[in-house]
Structure formats: C-alpha cells, structure tokens
Design an enzyme around this catalytic site. Structure first.
Site, PDB file in Angstrom:
ATOM      1  N   ASN A   1      -3.116  -3.865   2.631  1.00  0.00           N
ATOM      2  CA  ASN A   1      -3.631  -4.999   3.401  1.00  0.00           C
ATOM      3  C   ASN A   1      -3.146  -4.897   4.849  1.00  0.00           C
ATOM      4  O   ASN A   1      -1.932  -4.889   5.075  1.00  0.00           O
ATOM      5  CB  ASN A   1      -3.151  -6.315   2.784  1.00  0.00           C
ATOM      6  CG  ASN A   1      -3.880  -7.498   3.376  1.00  0.00           C
ATOM      7  OD1 ASN A   1      -4.979  -7.353   3.904  1.00  0.00           O
ATOM      8  ND2 ASN A   1      -3.264  -8.666   3.320  1.00  0.00           N
TER       9      ASN A   1
ATOM     10  N   ASP B   1       3.886   0.786   8.493  1.00  0.00           N
ATOM     11  CA  ASP B   1       3.747  -0.311   7.519  1.00  0.00           C
ATOM     12  C   ASP B   1       4.219   0.174   6.137  1.00  0.00           C
ATOM     13  O   ASP B   1       3.604  -0.114   5.114  1.00  0.00           O
ATOM     14  CB  ASP B   1       2.317  -0.844   7.467  1.00  0.00           C
ATOM     15  CG  ASP B   1       2.224  -2.165   6.697  1.00  0.00           C
ATOM     16  OD1 ASP B   1       3.279  -2.723   6.310  1.00  0.00           O
ATOM     17  OD2 ASP B   1       1.093  -2.655   6.488  1.00  0.00           O
TER      18      ASP B   1
ATOM     19  N   HIS C   1       6.482   0.182  -3.425  1.00  0.00           N
ATOM     20  CA  HIS C   1       6.368  -0.704  -4.587  1.00  0.00           C
ATOM     21  C   HIS C   1       6.797   0.049  -5.841  1.00  0.00           C
ATOM     22  O   HIS C   1       6.735   1.273  -5.890  1.00  0.00           O
ATOM     23  CB  HIS C   1       4.924  -1.191  -4.773  1.00  0.00           C
ATOM     24  CG  HIS C   1       4.511  -2.225  -3.775  1.00  0.00           C
ATOM     25  ND1 HIS C   1       5.045  -3.494  -3.747  1.00  0.00           N
ATOM     26  CD2 HIS C   1       3.632  -2.177  -2.751  1.00  0.00           C
ATOM     27  CE1 HIS C   1       4.504  -4.179  -2.753  1.00  0.00           C
ATOM     28  NE2 HIS C   1       3.645  -3.405  -2.127  1.00  0.00           N
TER      29      HIS C   1
HETATM   30 ZN   LIG Z   1       1.151  -6.866   7.379  1.00  0.00          ZN
END
Ligand SMILES: [Zn+2]
Lengths: 342, 495
Positions: free
Chosen positions: B332, B359, B363
């Site tokens: 995202n 970014d 995970h």
């Molecule tokens: Zn962001």
C-alpha cells in the site's frame, strides 16, 4: 492457445493435462470441448435408472466451503457420489476454520486426512491458488471472491450449447445482466464465452460495471489469443436486442448499503428481466440464471418459470459438468484410455 | 573481492560487524560522489575509520576502469523503513533491520513510528535508540514521531517533547494523517518546531477494502480496486492544507512519501514549481514493478510499457509465468500500471521526486501466507532497493549517478530542508569527503545475487524477488567508520 478462428476446427483432444481447475482462463478450447463431451457421457449416466458408476470408487473428494452455498455444495457432492467417490464436507461453521486456523493449515490437515480432490469455495479472490500451492492433490474451484466460478461457466456453456440449434455459440449474442462488478460468474463466463466465439454483452448499472470497461477496451483489439472481444453497456435495450441467450445475475441487498444502488425497486424498474424487455431478444431466446434468484428483483417470476427459461436445466447440467470435471481431474479419463489401448 | 584490500580489514574476514575499520584500500574502482557531482575511476583509503584519501584517476591509470564493475558510493540513506520494534519483533527488530539495511548498502535509516506502542512520546523513542545501540550495528537509526497520539488521528502526539528527543519529523504512516483539520494543526505545530510532516497520501474512504490498483488487471482478477483518485485526492488535500498553514507558519513543511501515480506526481511537480515547501519520494517497487505481477507476469515495468506510453497486456503477450495472487506483491499504495511506473521514473529524473525510499515493510509468514485479500500490506525491500535501481541503470533508463543520488544526497536534502534537522549528520552532503568518518558502500555491478529467504538478513522474507537474481552485489558497507556489512564471499576469497 489457438485463435478463435481455428479453435473450433482443432482436432479434438483426448487427454486432460491440468492438475487443478481454478479458472477457465488457462483451459484451451479443445480442452473445453473435451469437458463438454465428457459431460455428455455423464448426462447419459444421469438418464439411467441407477445414476451411479464406479469411476471414482475409493477416491476421496472433500468440499471445503468457507462461504455457505448449499446448492453449489450439494451439486458437487451429488456429482462425486454419482461417481462413487467418498465425500467429506468441511464448512466453517462446523470446523476449526472459524477459530482462525489458516487456509494453509486447513488444507494440509485435509490432505493428511486423505483428501485427494479438494472442492473449494472461498470469499477471497485467488484463495484456491494458495490452496493449490500446498495441496498434493487436485483443487477444483467452486467459486472464489469476485474472481472465478469455472464450473458455473462451463455448465452455462453446456446449457447454451444444448439449447441452441447446432450447439454452436459462434456469433450468438449472449447478454449477462446484473451485478457484473462483484460477479465471479460473469468473469469466468467472459473467458469461456469469448473462447466460444459468442457475441458477449455485459450489462448493468454503471456502479456495478466499474472496471469492466477497462477490460473490454483492453480486449477490443482482439489481441488475446483464443478470445474475442466483448461489450460492456448500461443500455439494457442494446444488450437484449436480438440476443440468443439472456442471463440474469443476483442483486444483493448489500449493494444499497454500499451506496452502489438507490433501491431494489429502482433496479427492477430499469434492469429487471421481464417479458416486455425480453421481447427485444430473438424469438426463442433462452433465459438463464446461476441462482439463487431474487424473483421480482433481477428477474420477473413469470420469466423465471416461462418456457424460455432453462434455469432448471442449468441445475441438472451442473451435476453432469461437475461429474465430468471430477472425472477428468482424478485422471479416470486417462486411466480409461490406457485401458482401452491395451 | 576484485579490489585490493589489506590488513585487519574488510576482505580479510577478520573484522566483526561494528568494529572500526582499521585499514581498507580500494584500487581502480568507479567512484560516485553526489556531493561534488563527480564520478569516475578512483581509489580510496580508509584508515582507523576515517576516509583518509580519495584519489581520482586519470589518463593511463584510469584505463579499463568502468562504471560496470566495482563501484564506491556514499552510504545510502533510507527515509522510510519499518523495523517493527517495539511490538512486532516477530517481523523485524532494530538489530535485524539494521543488518538488512547494511546488506542493502544503507548506513542511515529513518524509521516510521507505527510500532506498538507508537512513537508518540519520547519513551518509545528511547527504547528504539537502546535497541539500536545494543544491536552493535553502526547503521544510523533516525526516527519519526507519530503525528497523532496512538496514531489514532484524533489528538496531536507529544510533538514538542518528541522534537526535543530528536525525531526528524512526524508521520502517521501506515495510514494517512486522518483529517485535513488534524493535518493543518500538525503542519503548524511541526513547522513551529522546525520539522516536516511526512504523509502517506491516501483517501481511506475511496480505498476501503481495496486489494490492488484499480484497472484492467484488478478487474480481470476480481480484486477490489484502489483508485488513482484515492492518491490524487489525498495529495490535493495535503497541498491545499499546506498553503493554508504557510499563511500562519512559514516554516511548515510537507513531505509526501511513496507517491505512486502519474496524476499525483503532476500535482507535486506543479506545487514545487510554484515554490511550495514540499518534497516527495518514490519506492523501488513502484518504479520497477507493476500490477501485472499479481497476475503472474515477471517482467520489469519498462518492459511492460507499450507504444505511446500505454501499458502492454500481459495476457496478450502470454507474459504470465508465475502463480497469481502472490501476497508479497500486496503493498500500500498498490503496484500500479506501467504508465504510472514510468511517471515515477520521470519524476525521479526531473527532480519532482527527491529521493527513493524502500518503505521496507517486513512481515511474518503468518501475516503473508494467507489469502491475498487477507495478507498484510508491505514488501521487505531494504536489501533489494539497490538491485532494483541497478536494473533500471542496466536497462539504460536511469543514469548511475542519479540512482546513487536518489539514495544519498536526495534523502539528505529532504532532511536538510527542515531547520531543526538541517545541522544533523544525516543532512550532510553524503559525499566521498576526505578526512571525514568513512560512510560508504562498495558494490560490484559485474556480479549478481540470488534473493532467497536465506540470503535475506531481514526477518521479513516477503519479497517479490525471492527466487530471482538481482544485479549488483554489495561487497562492503562502512557506516560512520565502522563495518556494517561484509559479503561472505568477499570476506573469504582474499587468500
Ligand atoms: Zn505508507
């Protein structure tokens, strides 16, 4: 994949090469034809007094339905039992999936318990691909999210061929009307009907067609091997005019809460398949619906039970087509051919 | 390694991570120095952690040295990473994130505050700093404070106390600053403190439930669409609020992170041209990947762009080679189409985008080995950023010097633009400066590396490149005069 022009003159195939069936996008036209021919044989079986053959005797079919759909699940399980398979049903309400067990863990468990063919229904698009990655057997998609419902598209195709003179879809106008945006039935039908050479029209309110026009534009040049172009419109009259096949899709109440439709009343007024609208279609045009129907919303009750309706044929053909797919996936087809060759 | 090394140094395999580099010499390499704008053949010597000499070679000495082999650049600076500590240590820690950063050539990282608890008071910041110190890694760790308390989007965080404790700006990343009203307050208050607000621009109402960028691929795959309007609307809002805030507080500054669409980048381009104090960044994945990867395509964004700037059709091209719905591609903002990727590249080249940020969003398998629509958003990208940019360089789409600048002087410039952080080391020129502590990366463009769960140092194995090769092997990373990373093969093959 071959082009549409040559597809229907291709030599019939006799071998099935797909380990899973998750969508019809990767199935060639000759393979679709094999499914149709196999379904013909299965229909023959269904016409017998005893509708049961031992083809999948001892084979284990598990249905894993994360979304409740009694009609689809029963259709698959009937198909499996007609082939003498052992059937296990797993549904979230009665299993640990509600406790948050992951799909991957569930599939591994079912495999350990002996599942060989996994028939899966899931609300998230693409979920069966994840299952297929970890499952040692065969995955048969019973519908995933908005993405695909291949057995429905194939039974729709089977039903159209059965009801159209010559059994040929080429040049035949097929109109699918309703909530296209959220419909896995529509998406799978796009692949199969453009492969069949049909003149496909998708129709609904603009809010329920979102994104589909981009798809239609991308395919408008006829660049996809084996698939023709199709049309997207909100003009119900244009969609129905001279149609050979008209298919309604279910309109769900949630669409009003989502701000996509003012009301069911307004939908019915503008898009309902009723006798007056259907008079635009070709005389003898057939009416279809994948069910469950909201009679009085997307389809008028008198239309649903009229002579032009083949909705009950779809249900019966669904069993035959699903039998054919279970038979092909299980490799029973190859086994029979090897036997015959000896 | 192909370059000469000597003594108790990288290359001998005898130096531990975090130790001061005693002596490190590199002969006949390609030096890239964004601070001076110079690149070319050269040699460097590091002694006792100090970049003792930088010699530019000319004439016969330079013969045969090209930018296709061993390259020396200032250490990279990532303006946007998530190291997940505190709260999500199963996904990453400051220690593992720092190791991964150094493997990627980064010597400074700026961490987003969406930890649990969020960095909304100095206590949490202190925990992150302690973890960085305890890690033994010399990678510099900077931290953003949250805009709102608990990142809930209601009240301002302890912004002044966070500024005193040393945050480099404020962000509610992971989510946009919730309302225009809150953003206006944040810009004013942060401006007063001499710090920027970094916004993740997304109109959450337009994108509710979204799974992939709205468009052809999402339509075919039955994925709920994240419309371009969701980013354009948010960037428009942010710019309008910035103009408003500047009327009261001329030091208000806005940074827009991971901008992903042509239309939003156009807005930023115009805002910059009109003199607004706004900066922005783009990510490697939005530069190089497209939504067709979700369908199973595995070609670069520039290979997916057809004539007249129209994205090619992966189905028509029979370009689908991998299994669809790979959750490492769920991110995202979502992967866009090839035209948007080209717009990100154009923005990087014309300076509309000041920096490339990773970014980096690691995970766990638990959060990623699930149905696509249930998977956590994010790509573990701090180790692959250089390789992706070098793929652009190899394809002739991006000059090497611009790629290096986007990872060094670009992000430093963003930090230098705010008065409170203008003087910190990270805002420095990031050049190959003689006499300063060595802060550099050495990578070999003639080599490649295989991205595998084992070769990645991040705990997050959620990379779309797993199983693939990327160009450019990082040989050595030195941060603030100390060894941050050394390639295992380079360490061994000296003898
Ligand atoms: Zn962001």
């Amino acid at each position: 994949m071959t082009t549409v022009a040559s597809a229907q003159t291709d030599k019939p195939v006799t071998a099935w090469h797909h380990r899973h069936l998750i969508d019809v996008d990767v199935v060639s036209w000759p393979e679709i034809d094999l499914i149709m021919r196999t379904a013909d044989e299965m229909k023959g079986i269904l016409a017998r007094p005893i509708r049961k053959v031992p083809a999948l005797n001892g084979r284990r079919v598990t249905t894993l339905f994360y979304e409740a759909s009694t009609r689809t699940r029963v259709s698959f399980e009937t198909a499996a039992r007609n082939l003498s398979a052992d059937v296990v049903s797993v549904a979230p309400a009665t299993s640990s999936v509600t406790k948050g067990e992951s799909l991957v863990d569930t599939v591994r468990t079912l495999e350990a318990l002996g599942a060989e063919i996994l028939v899966m229904r899931h609300s998230v698009s693409g979920a069966p691909y994840l299952a297929a990655e970890v499952f040692g057997g065969h995955v048969l998609n019973g519908g995933d999210g908005w993405h695909a419902h291949p057995t429905q598209a194939l039974l729709d195709l089977y039903t159209m061929r059965e009801n159209l003179p010559g059994g040929d879809l080429r040049g035949r106008k097929v109109a699918i009307v309703g909530d296209i945006l959220h419909s896995r039935v529509a998406r799978s039908n796009i692949w199969s009907l453009t492969a069949a050479g049909a003149d496909l029209w998708l129709c609904g309110p603009a809010t329920l067609l979102r994104g589909m026009d981009r798809w239609a534009v991308a395919w408008s040049g006829g660049a996809i091997p084996g698939h023709g172009r199709f049309n997207v419109t909100s003009d119900i009259d244009a969609a129905l005019r001279d149609a050979d096949v008209v298919m309604g899709l279910r309109i769900q109440r949630e669409r009003m809460q989502g701000g996509l439709l003012p009301s069911l009343r307004e939908y019915a007024a503008r898009f309902q398949l009723n006798a007056k609208r259907l008079s635009l279609a070709k005389p003898g045009a057939i009416v279809m619906h994948p069910g469950p129907m909201n009679e009085g919303v997307e389809i008028a009750p008198d239309v649903a039970i009229s002579g032009c309706s083949v909705i009950t044929d779809q249900v019966a053909n669904g069993v035959a087509v699903r039998m054919a797919l279970l038979y092909l996936l299980a490799g029973a087809h190859e086994a029979a051919h090897t036997e015959a060759a000896r | 390694m192909s370059a000469g090394t000597d003594g108790a140094t990288p290359g001998s395999g005898s130096l531990k991570i975090g130790a001061t580099v005693g002596r490190f010499e590199l002969e006949r390499a390609w030096l890239v120095d964004p601070a001076s704008g110079r690149e070319g053949p050269g040699e460097i010597v590091v002694t006792d952690g100090i970049l003792e000499s930088v010699v530019w070679l000319e004439g016969a000495e330079a013969a045969g040295v090209t930018d296709k082999g061993v390259v020396v650049a200032p250490g990279f600076f990532d303006l946007h990473a998530h190291f997940r500590e505190p709260g999500f240590e199963d996904a990453e820690t400051v220690a593992t994130g720092s190791a991964a950063a150094a493997h990627g050539g980064f010597t400074t990282v700026a961490l987003m505050p969406n930890t649990a608890p969020a960095v909304d008071d100095p206590g949490v910041l202190g925990r992150i700093r302690s973890a960085a110190a305890a890690s033994g890694s010399p990678v510099g760790v900077l931290v953003y404070g949250a805009v709102s308390a608990g990142r809930a989007g209601d009240q301002l965080s302890a912004m002044g106390e966070l500024a005193d404790a040393g945050v480099i700006g404020y962000s509610d990343d992971g989510a946009p600053v919730k309302t225009a009203k809150l953003l206006r307050s944040a810009l004013l208050y942060a401006g007063m403190l001499g710090l920027p607000v970094a916004d993740h621009a997304e109109d959450s109402e337009l994108t509710a439930g979204a799974e992939a960028s709205e468009g052809y691929v999402a339509s075919v795959m039955g994925l709920a669409g994240w419309p371009v309007a969701g980013e354009v609307q948010a960037v428009s809002r942010d710019l309008a609020v910035l103009v408003d805030a500047l009327g009261d507080e001329p030091r208000a500054r806005l940074h827009l992170t991971h901008v992903s669409t042509a239309a939003a980048l156009d807005l930023v381009r115009r805002a910059k041209a009109s003199g607004l104090p706004v900066t922005c960044d783009v990510t490697p994945h939005h530069l190089a990947l497209t939504d067709e990867w979700i369908a199973g395509a595995r070609r670069w964004a520039w290979e997916a762009l057809g004539a007249a700037g129209v994205p090619r059709d992966p189905w028509a091209d029979a370009a689908l080679t991998a299994s669809p719905y790979n959750t490492s591609l769920r991110v995202n903002p979502p992967l866009r189409n090839a035209a948007d990727a080209a717009a990100c590249l154009a923005a990087l080249i014309d300076g509309t985008a000041d920096a490339v940020v990773t970014d980096h969003a690691p995970h766990t398998v638990v959060d990623k080995e699930v149905e696509f629509g249930k998977a956590a958003n994010g790509i573990s990208g701090i180790e692959t950023a250089l390789g992706v940019l070098l793929a652009l360089v190899d394809a002739g789409k991006l000059p090497l010097a611009r790629a290096v600048a986007a990872l060094t002087s670009g992000p430093a410039g963003v930090v230098a633009a705010s008065s409170r952080t203008a003087g910190i080391a990270a805002a420095g020129p990031r050049g190959l400066t003689e006499g300063a502590p060595a802060d550099l990366v050495v990578f070999d463009r003639s080599d490649r590396w295989q991205v595998t769960p084992e070769s990645m140092l991040s705990k997050g194995k959620n990379s779309p490149f797993v199983g693939r090769e990327l160009p450019g092997r990082v040989l050595v990373t030195i941060a603030a005069g100390r060894l941050a990373y050394e390639d295992p093969l380079a360490a061994g093959d000296e003898s």
